[in-house]
Design a protein around this motif. Structure first.
Motif, short mmCIF file in Angstrom:
data_model
loop_
_atom_site.label_atom_id
_atom_site.label_comp_id
_atom_site.label_asym_id
_atom_site.label_seq_id
_atom_site.Cartn_x
_atom_site.Cartn_y
_atom_site.Cartn_z
N THR A 1 11.37 -6.67 -1.01
CA THR A 1 10.22 -5.88 -1.43
C THR A 1 10.69 -4.58 -2.08
O THR A 1 11.87 -4.22 -2.00
CB THR A 1 9.32 -5.51 -0.23
N GLU B 1 10.29 -1.84 -1.08
CA GLU B 1 10.78 -0.91 -0.05
C GLU B 1 12.13 -1.33 0.51
O GLU B 1 12.64 -0.72 1.44
CB GLU B 1 9.75 -0.84 1.09
N THR C 1 5.96 -7.97 -9.99
CA THR C 1 5.22 -6.79 -9.51
C THR C 1 5.10 -6.75 -8.00
O THR C 1 4.56 -5.79 -7.46
CB THR C 1 3.81 -6.75 -10.11
N LEU C 2 5.54 -7.80 -7.31
CA LEU C 2 5.42 -7.82 -5.85
C LEU C 2 6.79 -7.73 -5.18
O LEU C 2 6.90 -7.82 -3.97
CB LEU C 2 4.71 -9.10 -5.38
N HIS D 1 -9.70 -6.14 -6.81
CA HIS D 1 -9.13 -6.97 -5.74
C HIS D 1 -7.72 -7.45 -6.07
O HIS D 1 -6.88 -7.59 -5.19
CB HIS D 1 -10.07 -8.13 -5.42
N GLN D 2 -7.46 -7.70 -7.36
CA GLN D 2 -6.09 -8.06 -7.73
C GLN D 2 -5.14 -6.90 -7.44
O GLN D 2 -4.01 -7.10 -6.98
CB GLN D 2 -6.02 -8.44 -9.21
N ARG E 1 -5.58 -4.69 -5.11
CA ARG E 1 -5.41 -4.60 -3.65
C ARG E 1 -4.31 -5.57 -3.20
O ARG E 1 -3.49 -5.24 -2.33
CB ARG E 1 -6.72 -4.96 -2.94
N LEU E 2 -4.36 -6.78 -3.76
CA LEU E 2 -3.33 -7.78 -3.42
C LEU E 2 -1.95 -7.19 -3.72
O LEU E 2 -1.03 -7.26 -2.93
CB LEU E 2 -3.57 -9.04 -4.25
N ARG E 3 -1.85 -6.58 -4.89
CA ARG E 3 -0.57 -6.01 -5.28
C ARG E 3 -0.11 -4.91 -4.32
O ARG E 3 1.04 -4.87 -3.90
CB ARG E 3 -0.68 -5.43 -6.69
N ARG E 4 -1.04 -4.03 -3.97
CA ARG E 4 -0.68 -2.90 -3.10
C ARG E 4 -0.21 -3.36 -1.72
O ARG E 4 0.58 -2.68 -1.07
CB ARG E 4 -1.88 -1.95 -2.93
N ALA E 5 -0.73 -4.52 -1.26
CA ALA E 5 -0.31 -5.01 0.06
C ALA E 5 1.19 -5.29 0.08
O ALA E 5 1.85 -5.16 1.10
CB ALA E 5 -1.11 -6.26 0.44
N PHE E 6 1.74 -5.71 -1.06
CA PHE E 6 3.18 -5.95 -1.15
C PHE E 6 3.94 -4.67 -1.48
O PHE E 6 5.07 -4.49 -1.05
CB PHE E 6 3.47 -6.97 -2.27
N PRO F 1 2.93 -0.84 -1.86
CA PRO F 1 1.95 0.25 -1.83
C PRO F 1 2.30 1.39 -2.78
O PRO F 1 1.41 2.10 -3.24
CB PRO F 1 1.98 0.75 -0.38
N LEU G 1 -1.94 -5.69 -14.70
CA LEU G 1 -3.26 -5.06 -14.60
C LEU G 1 -3.40 -3.96 -15.65
O LEU G 1 -2.45 -3.21 -15.91
CB LEU G 1 -3.47 -4.49 -13.20
#
Lengths: 495, 309
Positions: A188, A190, A218-219, A454-455, A457-462, A464, A474
């Motif tokens: 990730t 991180e 992007t993830l 929502h797309q 949001r999906l990205r941010r979950a991986f 942030p 996007l």
């Protein structure tokens, strides 16, 4: 002791000489000095991909050889507030690998080992830098292949295929990359090493493996991939059908699908591209046909001719002027060589091309093709059509000479109209090339603000902090990426 | 300019109004897998999703169907055109099957649920209608929301409508059984069986395709044991184990009682539940963030956790 001092102290033969740039020094210690490049030629080369878009602004380019090295790069980049851009062979056509804002580029080309063939579980574990065709060649003697076969398969990497959810002619029956990935080890943004999916039948949890495939870097970055093995088919029939018009060819494709046949491949080429291809490879394509349909069925020997003959009959019902069955493997290979080198063949006509990629309902193929020819005329550009007809996946090829003043403006205007025509027909923006930087501005033509939210949001979950390949997919205003911030890297550092 | 995926279908709008913008809420289908993910919090309002096949275009091999429709009703309509979907037929609804994401016991013949959901529309925790994916069989336009929603147990959004890929029903489907064969050798020998089920003693094989192909496969089968043709078996019931295909030969030694294993796939149906490992911490972190992004107040299907054991 600082991080850099600690890392240096572990090096055999002492630390590399400091460069004066802490980011570069830490990367060189974490990998080795020769696998972190900052010279102008490298950064210029890796500032671009195979798309027509202007090159980006690359930071240090890293060539890791292990997952741990990738994780170290991620952590160092994070500590320095720098983005990262994964890169395979750079054959992408949507600008997905173009570095924006001076990111650290992670080129996976040295992570190119086929790690394990696990026949019992039907997978091969590979590193992301393994070349698509090399994998298939490795698997062939065992009776398997890797099903996705993009035109760039001689050079593109499995990691890139994962990032773009790549397709190819034979994905009609077998599905695109997402259907051929069982598990993914990722790092990730991180710096965490995480395994997504698994070899068991229905892994627990959200389908993060499925979400990661096609996410264009992007993830995070994939460092190990379990691709599923597809058994080689015992029998293959390849047909070449000639037509007076692309409309007849497109109607044949719709007819085949409507008849409940799912061929291995159905590819259409119009007259212009067929002539270019024939001139290039002498594969035996008819240069007087208005369009040709290359269809292939595979499966058990016993019933193979049933579908092949039905395709022939449907072609004849749609005014096919000639139907030819490839008589042997050599003839089949020649026909496919022609199809797969189509994009190289156009170099005879003009030095540059812009390859588009949209998908429309199969029943709308003929209408949208007519519209595409009209659009090209309207913008005074030359268009050729060669496409995955069975999926409704259009690949209009706009041919031009980039030295002609103003030509790119016309090419982009025509491209925009082609996208509009495809969406108006109920289609989507991309079938296999992805969004990258190419189609961000069209995303709100397909999706609502809520959809895009929502797309994101999906990205941010991986990710942030939006550090993995920022500025892609996007559109601005819907992306968590703060490109302005990334652009604030001092110009004198990485130019 | 209106986005292509925008919908003003009053049926979906009414469903979004029902879901509303606050308070715990859960969607029930036919409750065939109601206990998955843990017990539902008592506070949840229970709603049903809208029903009906919205549009079926057999020549495109896609169908638009509302989530509350039963899989049986959907498949009976598709059968009129010789097609079906990957959704398992076990008494449930389309939305339930997508939310659960489990495959039919004839997975090689039917395909995978997760690859068959082309587009999904759901009502978000904010009461908004959100669409992901698209109506074509091939699509890489943006992030793969359908993959995320498939198998998410209704914890990220209330599934309202999906577009599914349909497939032609094979010309011939026949079942054969043998008590004196090696199911794994059979799996290696057959090119594309519809299903191979094994209970430790009996191997039951589904052959699909053109008649001549099935005949050729029968010849292969008879070289591996004394197979006899049988009626199609009932769908196995009970607990569902998810193993790797290579784990299956050792299943009899697990001491889990009577079982039916899907050879080549890895699913095992048994009376005893599988003890699953907890999610890896890195995966769990992404799960928690995902839930928090999509449903920060925790109002969707409260009590249910995906991947919890």
């Amino acid at each position: 002791m600082s991080l850099i001092e600690r890392l240096r102290s572990t090096l055999p033969g002492g630390p590399p000489a400091p460069s004066g740039d802490p980011l570069l020094d830490e990367l060189r210690v974490a990998l080795s000095p020769d696998r972190v490049k900052v010279d102008g030629a490298q950064r210029s080369l890796l500032g671009k991909d195979a798309s027509v878009f202007d090159g980006g602004n690359s930071g240090p380019i890293c060539y890791p050889t292990s997952t741990d090295e990738v994780a170290a790069i991620m952590r160092i980049a994070e500590a320095h507030g720098r983005a990262v851009v994964p890169r395979g062979a750079g054959t992408g056509l949507a600008g997905g690998a173009i570095p924006l804002g001076g990111p650290v580029v992670i080129a996976v080309t040295k992570m190119n080992k086929i790690l394990e063939i696990d026949e019992e579980n039907g997978v091969a574990w590979v590193e992301p830098g393994v070349i698509n065709l090399d994998l298939t060649r490795h698997l062939q003697p065992l009776g398997y292949h890797f099903a996705p076969d993009p035109s760039s398969q001689q050079v593109c990497t499995i990691g890139g295929n994962v990032a773009n959810n790549s397709g190819g002619p034979h994905c009609l029956a077998y599905g695109v990359t997402n259907a051929h990935v069982a598990a993914l080890e990722i790092v990730t943004a991180e710096g965490e090493i995480v395994m997504l999916g698994g070899l068991d039948a229905e892994p627990d949890g959200y389908d993060l493996r499925g979400v990661f495939v096609g996410s264009e870097g992007t993830l995070g970055i994939t460092t190990k991939i379990a691709v599923t093995l597809t058994r080689n088919r015992p029998a293959v029939r390849t047909l070449l059908l000639s037509f007076e018009s692309t409309r007849d060819a497109a109607n044949t494709v719709s007819g085949v699908v409507a008849a409940g046949i799912v061929p291995a491949a159905m590819e259409v080429m119009d007259q212009r591209i067929t002539q270019a291809v024939e001139n290039y490879v002498n594969a035996g394509y008819p240069t007087d046909a208005g369009a040709v349909l290359l269809a292939e069925v595979d499966g058990p020997e016993a019933g193979i001719d049933i579908d092949a003959e039905r395709i022939r009959d449907i072609g004849l019902e749609n005014n096919a002027t000639d139907v030819r069955f490839a008589q042997d493997d050599a003839e089949r290979a020649a026909l496919w060589k022609g199809r797969k080198t189509a994009f190289g063949a156009v170099a005879q006509i003009a030095p540059d091309y812009y390859l588009h990629d949209t998908v429309v309902p199969r029943s709308k193929l003929a209408d949208v093709l007519d519209e595409i020819y009209a659009i090209a005329d309207r913008h005074d550009v030359l268009v050729m059509n060669v496409f995955h007809a069975g999926d409704g996946n259009l690949h209009p090829l706009l041919i031009f000479d980039g030295r002609e003043p103003g030509v790119l403006d016309r090419i982009h205007a025509a491209g925009g109209d082609i996208i509009t025509a495809s969406l108006d027909a109920g289609g989507v923006l991309s079938g296999e090339h992805g969004i990258g930087v190419e189609k961000q501005k069209y995303m709100d033509r397909l999706f609502t603000d809520d959809d895009l939210d929502h797309q994101n949001r999906l990205r941010r979950a991986f990710d942030p902090v939006c550090r993995a390949n920022p500025g892609k997919v996007l559109p601005m205003g819907h992306s968590c990426a703060d490109i302005q911030h990334l652009r604030s890297v001092p110009a004198e550092v990485w130019g | 300019m209106t986005a292509v995926l925008h919908t003003s279908d009053p049926v979906l709008t009414a469903f979004a109004d029902d879901v509303g913008t606050d308070g715990p809420v859960a969607i029930e289908g036919a409750r065939t897998r109601w206990s998955l993910g843990g017990p539902l919090d008592d506070s949840a309002r229970i709603l049903t999703a809208p029903t009906g096949v919205v549009e079926y275009t057999p020549e495109e091999m896609i169908v638009t169907v509302r989530a509350g429709t039963t899989v049986a009703d959907l498949h009976s309509e598709l059968a009129t055109k010789g097609q079906w979907t990957a959704l398992p037929e076990r008494g449930g609804t389309v939305g339930g099957a997508v939310a659960v994401g489990q495959n039919d016991f004839r997975r090689p013949a039917r395909g995978e649920v997760r690859t068959s959901v082309l587009q999904v529309r759901y009502v978000s925790a904010e009461g908004r209608i959100v669409s992901g994916g698209g109506p074509t069989v091939k699509n890489v336009s943006g992030f793969d929301i359908p993959r995320l929603i498939t198998g998410s147990l209704g914890t990220l959004g209330c599934i309202a409508e999906v577009i599914l890929r349909t497939n032609p029903i094979p010309a011939i489907e026949r079942w054969f059984a043998s008590d004196d064969t090696d199911p794994f050798a059979v799996h290696a020998a057959l090119l594309a069986p519809g299903a191979i089920l094994w209970d430790g003693t009996t191997t039951t094989v589904q052959l699909v395709g053109h008649g001549v192909d099935v005949d050729a496969d029968v010849t292969v089968l008879t070289s591996h044991g004394s197979f006899v043709e049988v009626e199609p078996p009932e769908a196995p019931s009970g607990e569902r184990w998810s193993l790797a295909p290579a784990d299956l030969p050792a299943v009899p030694e697990l001491g889990i009682g009577p079982f039916v294993a899907e050879v080549g796939v890895g699913i095992v149906h048994a009376a005893t539940p599988q003890v699953r490992e907890p999610l890896d911490p890195g995966v769990r972190l992404i799960h928690e963030r995902m839930k928090n992004e999509f449903d920060p107040a925790g109002r969707l299907n409260p009590g249910r956790v995906v991947g919890a054991h």
